[in-house]
Design a protein around this motif. Sequence first.
Motif, short mmCIF file in Angstrom:
data_model
loop_
_atom_site.label_atom_id
_atom_site.label_comp_id
_atom_site.label_asym_id
_atom_site.label_seq_id
_atom_site.Cartn_x
_atom_site.Cartn_y
_atom_site.Cartn_z
N MET A 31 -7.42 -4.69 1.45
CA MET A 31 -8.05 -4.65 2.78
C MET A 31 -8.30 -6.00 3.44
O MET A 31 -7.89 -6.20 4.59
CB MET A 31 -9.36 -3.86 2.68
CG MET A 31 -10.08 -3.75 3.99
SD MET A 31 -9.49 -2.35 4.92
CE MET A 31 -10.65 -1.14 4.33
N THR A 77 -6.94 -0.08 -5.13
CA THR A 77 -5.87 -0.94 -4.61
C THR A 77 -6.09 -1.21 -3.12
O THR A 77 -6.02 -2.36 -2.67
CB THR A 77 -4.49 -0.27 -4.80
OG1 THR A 77 -4.36 0.11 -6.17
CG2 THR A 77 -3.36 -1.21 -4.43
N ALA A 78 -6.39 -0.13 -2.37
CA ALA A 78 -6.59 -0.27 -0.93
C ALA A 78 -7.74 -1.22 -0.65
O ALA A 78 -7.67 -2.05 0.27
CB ALA A 78 -6.85 1.09 -0.30
N LEU A 94 0.83 -1.20 0.00
CA LEU A 94 0.00 0.00 0.00
C LEU A 94 0.87 1.26 0.00
O LEU A 94 0.60 2.22 -0.73
CB LEU A 94 -0.93 -0.02 1.22
CG LEU A 94 -2.03 1.04 1.24
CD1 LEU A 94 -2.94 0.91 0.04
CD2 LEU A 94 -2.85 0.94 2.52
N THR A 104 -6.52 6.91 1.66
CA THR A 104 -6.77 5.91 0.61
C THR A 104 -8.25 5.87 0.17
O THR A 104 -8.62 5.02 -0.62
CB THR A 104 -6.36 4.50 1.08
OG1 THR A 104 -7.02 4.21 2.31
CG2 THR A 104 -4.86 4.41 1.29
N ARG A 125 -6.35 5.46 6.42
CA ARG A 125 -7.63 5.10 5.80
C ARG A 125 -8.20 6.27 5.01
O ARG A 125 -8.68 6.09 3.90
CB ARG A 125 -8.62 4.63 6.87
CG ARG A 125 -9.97 4.26 6.29
CD ARG A 125 -10.68 3.23 7.08
NE ARG A 125 -9.98 1.94 7.07
CZ ARG A 125 -10.45 0.85 7.66
NH1 ARG A 125 -11.60 0.90 8.32
NH2 ARG A 125 -9.79 -0.28 7.58
#
Lengths: 163, 147
Positions: B58, B53-54, B36, B111, B108
């Motif tokens: 996750m 991506t995140a 990340l 992203t 968080r």
Amino acid sequence: MPIHAIFEYIDATRSSTALRESLYVFPIVEGLHVVSLALSVGLVIWFDLRLAGWILKDQPVSVVFRPLRPFVLTGFAITFVTGSLLFWSLAMRCYGSPFFWAKALMLVLAGINIAVYHLTIERRQGEWNAAPIPPRQARIAGLVSLTLWVGIIAAGRMMAYFL
Amino acid sequence: MTGLGHAIRESKWTFALAEVFHLFGITLFLGTILVLALRLFDVVLREKGVAETARELMPWSMSGLFLTLVTGALLFTSEAVKCWGNVAFHYKALFLLLALPFQFTALRSVTRADRQGLPPIVRKLTALVAVLLWFGVAVFGRAIFFF
């Protein structure tokens, strides 16, 4: 087999004793060995998972791997050098540990898996690079690698615990 | 073998297994944090959006974190007294207390899909701080053994 003699020789060297008994160098080497796992195995997992067709399916295999490669290689270089030093300092205790031999065997198998992958299916990567699910042989190579790294980490941790 | 011997022996194995799964969790979690961070630095997966991506990372990162925290709590309860007097543990606790909120607030929010317009320096700094905090937790965690 002279393996026992080789291990005994290593264990008796001055450098082995010095490292084993050092107050700061040993903990630092061991700390680096564990933390560099995140850089080596922690990143190679992503390539293995992509090869297995489990993640990042919309990204070509080369796009996932190529930018990660320098970090993965740096990580493995640190893990390998620190691991060799730890072995050097504890050769005889390694000799008596079943976890050490299990780990050594799995490392050899991981090496063979990588070599087979590079020499066979990777040669035709152009044909399947963008495929969401790579061909069976590539998927197997990814899953074998994942399984072996899980085993290697487990054996390594158990070995350190029971040394 | 006596019942007591069995109990000790079994707990030794339980402890060792908890250590093994703790390390699995750490490898998985730190690995995803690195991926990340490399994405936020525009080094990897440049064609794929940060938020996307995140989102895909996750489940892996949260599984890793969950495994690490659960096994960590187990290990801690069996060694609470030792940890109390351990300097390395104090630093680990401090880094953990900083890393956890940072993960779920700053990282968080950076992203999130609606934050795509953030200046690159903000994204990179956030990624760097997250990596330093989590590696701090890991380094001091390993150091507990040597104090």
